[in-house]
Design a protein around this motif. Structure first.
Motif, PDB file in Angstrom:
ATOM      1  N   MET A  98       0.852  -1.196   0.000  1.00 28.32           N
ATOM      2  CA  MET A  98       0.000   0.000   0.000  1.00 28.32           C
ATOM      3  C   MET A  98       0.896   1.257   0.000  1.00 28.32           C
ATOM      4  O   MET A  98       1.918   1.290   0.673  1.00 28.32           O
ATOM      5  CB  MET A  98      -0.878  -0.009   1.253  1.00 28.32           C
ATOM      6  CG  MET A  98      -1.958   1.034   1.157  1.00 28.32           C
ATOM      7  SD  MET A  98      -3.293   0.818   2.328  1.00 28.32           S
ATOM      8  CE  MET A  98      -2.519   0.779   3.898  1.00 28.32           C
TER       9      MET A  98
ATOM     10  N   ILE B 120      -1.052   7.704   1.397  1.00 32.15           N
ATOM     11  CA  ILE B 120      -2.446   8.133   1.189  1.00 32.15           C
ATOM     12  C   ILE B 120      -2.515   9.641   1.398  1.00 32.15           C
ATOM     13  O   ILE B 120      -2.036  10.166   2.418  1.00 32.15           O
ATOM     14  CB  ILE B 120      -3.385   7.426   2.196  1.00 32.15           C
ATOM     15  CG1 ILE B 120      -3.259   5.904   2.024  1.00 32.15           C
ATOM     16  CG2 ILE B 120      -4.835   7.878   2.012  1.00 32.15           C
ATOM     17  CD1 ILE B 120      -3.735   5.123   3.214  1.00 32.15           C
TER      18      ILE B 120
ATOM     19  N   LEU C 133       8.417   5.194   0.825  1.00 32.67           N
ATOM     20  CA  LEU C 133       7.594   5.227   2.045  1.00 32.67           C
ATOM     21  C   LEU C 133       8.404   5.699   3.248  1.00 32.67           C
ATOM     22  O   LEU C 133       8.199   5.231   4.360  1.00 32.67           O
ATOM     23  CB  LEU C 133       6.979   3.845   2.314  1.00 32.67           C
ATOM     24  CG  LEU C 133       6.006   3.318   1.239  1.00 32.67           C
ATOM     25  CD1 LEU C 133       5.742   1.842   1.446  1.00 32.67           C
ATOM     26  CD2 LEU C 133       4.692   4.078   1.265  1.00 32.67           C
TER      27      LEU C 133
ATOM     28  N   THR D 222      -0.720  10.223   4.927  1.00 33.66           N
ATOM     29  CA  THR D 222      -0.565   9.063   5.807  1.00 33.66           C
ATOM     30  C   THR D 222       0.342   8.051   5.112  1.00 33.66           C
ATOM     31  O   THR D 222       0.166   7.764   3.932  1.00 33.66           O
ATOM     32  CB  THR D 222      -1.939   8.386   6.062  1.00 33.66           C
ATOM     33  OG1 THR D 222      -2.872   9.403   6.366  1.00 33.66           O
ATOM     34  CG2 THR D 222      -1.869   7.373   7.186  1.00 33.66           C
TER      35      THR D 222
ATOM     36  N   PRO E 277       1.706   4.111   5.293  1.00 30.74           N
ATOM     37  CA  PRO E 277       1.228   2.864   5.893  1.00 30.74           C
ATOM     38  C   PRO E 277       1.998   2.481   7.154  1.00 30.74           C
ATOM     39  O   PRO E 277       3.218   2.591   7.200  1.00 30.74           O
ATOM     40  CB  PRO E 277       1.457   1.832   4.789  1.00 30.74           C
ATOM     41  CG  PRO E 277       1.462   2.618   3.541  1.00 30.74           C
ATOM     42  CD  PRO E 277       1.976   3.984   3.869  1.00 30.74           C
ATOM     43  N   GLU E 278       1.271   2.015   8.134  1.00 31.44           N
ATOM     44  CA  GLU E 278       1.827   1.701   9.451  1.00 31.44           C
ATOM     45  C   GLU E 278       2.950   0.674   9.392  1.00 31.44           C
ATOM     46  O   GLU E 278       3.923   0.761  10.100  1.00 31.44           O
ATOM     47  CB  GLU E 278       0.727   1.162  10.376  1.00 31.44           C
ATOM     48  CG  GLU E 278      -0.039   2.237  11.092  1.00 31.44           C
ATOM     49  CD  GLU E 278       0.867   3.272  11.746  1.00 31.44           C
ATOM     50  OE1 GLU E 278       1.778   2.882  12.478  1.00 31.44           O
ATOM     51  OE2 GLU E 278       0.667   4.477  11.514  1.00 31.44           O
TER      52      GLU E 278
ATOM     53  N   GLU F 193       5.273   0.207   7.331  1.00 31.35           N
ATOM     54  CA  GLU F 193       6.574   0.796   7.062  1.00 31.35           C
ATOM     55  C   GLU F 193       7.001   1.716   8.191  1.00 31.35           C
ATOM     56  O   GLU F 193       8.162   1.792   8.546  1.00 31.35           O
ATOM     57  CB  GLU F 193       6.532   1.575   5.745  1.00 31.35           C
ATOM     58  CG  GLU F 193       6.147   0.741   4.553  1.00 31.35           C
ATOM     59  CD  GLU F 193       7.147  -0.364   4.272  1.00 31.35           C
ATOM     60  OE1 GLU F 193       8.332  -0.175   4.594  1.00 31.35           O
ATOM     61  OE2 GLU F 193       6.739  -1.409   3.746  1.00 31.35           O
TER      62      GLU F 193
END
Ligand code: FAD
Length: 398
Positions: free
Chosen positions: A1, A4, A40, A54, A56-57, A59
């Motif tokens: 992902m 965002i 990321l 945002t 992704p958590e 990473e």
């Protein structure tokens, strides 16, 4: 992902575009768009004043690794039962870094028959030694060495790991970095700490040696760097120093897929350039292979070894084993004499740590004179014989 972007929150300030170290963010119709160059890293999200970005958590969990990691480690390689000088040099530098970070300095040693190794490492400055002594580690073998070191990293979480840019280090350390899912800067010529961010500042030549780049590994841990022999200064020897010894056992699963049947000494010319106290280097100015006879005579008279520039090596006047510089050896002798060497940056990075540099060149503007302590503008075929005869004369006088 991927990243965002909340288009409702975005105010089009473009701070994310400027912050991206990979030029992966571009404004399209007043909204940022992220390309495939994105790693990321989260720099865009960190600067966004509206919290519109945002990452992704999964990473961002790398940041937790940074918070957890502690300690500076040196991989202490053992070659034919001996620890090469680069181990002491890395521990010297490791101690300086550990003091700035206010953490312990660890050394990891893998092999078989390692009696006395821990004591040597404590004397070289290590506070703690992780030693794995097992018959399966008797011969250096990438896969099992990598498995064990990667396991120790996962277990003890050092924040920095240094290793020698030797044939063993070059072979094994990139695999360790991959297994630990972290970055690696090879062939560093400078290492320092950013005390605020606790980041290792890793400096090395880049773009063919034309610039010095300082590289950081912001979130993954450990921050890994290799350093060539003779680049860092070794620390004071602390004879009899004590430390904490952690004995590491191998698990049944830790085994090599390959077996070393025999170790054959290289038939290539073996020139101890890195360990030499005196290096006399010939460049293209010596004019041909016969010019290296004069270089050799001076080296012999001064008890040194013969070095060469890549220019001379590429011209096939002398073997690559003699090459000093970015793609050759790094040397730091007490005396370095450069005969007919222009002083290209790729040469300088391999010798500018020498205590005393003497350069002979007929061009007064040759860049070698910028690093030389003593410069002689003249024809090396007149200057070198004059040096030889003066040496003879001085010796004759006892
Ligand atoms: C990626 C990369 C990596 C490289 N790695 C290395 C490396 O590891 N090591 C390295 O050395 N180079 C390296 N190079 C090459 C480097 O850029 C230079 O081309 C090279 O160092 C030049 O060698 P030189 O000084 O012998 O030759 P030149 O640049 O041709 O200089 C010869 C010098 O001799 C002087 N001279 C000529 N005749 C006389 C005389 N009779 N008496 C006195 N002086 C005389 C001239 O004035 C001149 O300054 C690398 C280049 C690249 C792109």
């Amino acid at each position: 992902m991927g990243v965002i972007i909340d288009k409702e929150l975005c105010i089009g300030c473009e701070q994310c575009v400027d912050a991206c170290p990979f030029d992966a963010v571009e404004m399209k119709r007043e909204v940022p768009e992220v390309s495939d160059a994105c790693t990321l890293c989260g720099s865009c999200a960190d600067v966004c004043p509206e919290g519109a970005i945002t990452v992704p958590e999964v990473e961002r969990a790398q940041d937790d690794r940074a918070a957890e990691a502690k300690g500076v480690w040196v991989y202490a390689e053992v070659r034919a039962g001996q620890m090469p000088e680069v181990v002491a040099e890395l521990l010297g530098q490791g101690r300086r870094l550990a003091e700035q970070l206010d953490v312990e300095l660890g050394a990891v040693v893998l092999g078989h028959g390692l009696d006395g190794a821990a004591g040597e490492l404590f004397a070289m400055g290590a506070d703690v030694v992780y030693a794995a002594d097992d018959p399966r580690l008797a011969d250096f073998n990438d896969d099992i060495y990598c498995q064990v070191l990667a396991r120790l990293i996962a277990e003890y979480k050092p924040e920095v790991l240094l290793a020698g840019a030797t044939s063993i280090g070059r072979s094994m350390i990139p695999r360790v970095a991959t297994a630990a899912a972290t970055g690696l800067t090879a062939d560093c010529t400078g290492l320092a700490i950013d005390p605020e961010k606790r980041l290792l500042l890793q400096t090395r030549p880049a773009f063919g040696g034309n610039i010095m780049a300082t590289i950081v590994c912001p979130s993954a841990r450990p921050q890994m760097a290799t350093v060539r022999p003779r680049v860092m200064k070794r620390g004071e020897l602390r004879q009899g120093a004590q430390g904490r010894l952690v004995t590491v056992s191998l698990s049944d699963e830790e085994k090599s897929l390959t077996k070393v049947l025999e170790v054959v000494q290289s038939l290539e010319e073996n020139v101890n350039l890195t360990g030499a106290d005196v290096v006399i280097t010939g460049g293209r100015g010596v004019g041909g292979p016969e010019g290296f006879q004069l270089v050799g005579q001076l080296a012999e008279a001064l008890g040194g070894v013969v070095g060469a520039t890549r220019g001379a090596v590429d011209s096939e006047w002398i073997g690559h084993a003699h090459q000093v510089g970015q793609t050759g050896r790094t040397v730091a002798p007490k005396l370095y004499v450069a005969l007919g060497v222009s002083g290209a940056v790729q040469h300088l990075v391999g010798m500018q740590g020498s205590d005393t540099i003497v350069a002979v060149n007929k061009d007064p503007n040759a860049p070698i004179f910028d690093v030389a302590h003593y410069g002689i503008v003249g024809d090396l075929f007149k200057v070198a014989p004059a040096m030889l005869s003066r040496l003879k004369q001085l010796r004759g006088q006892g």
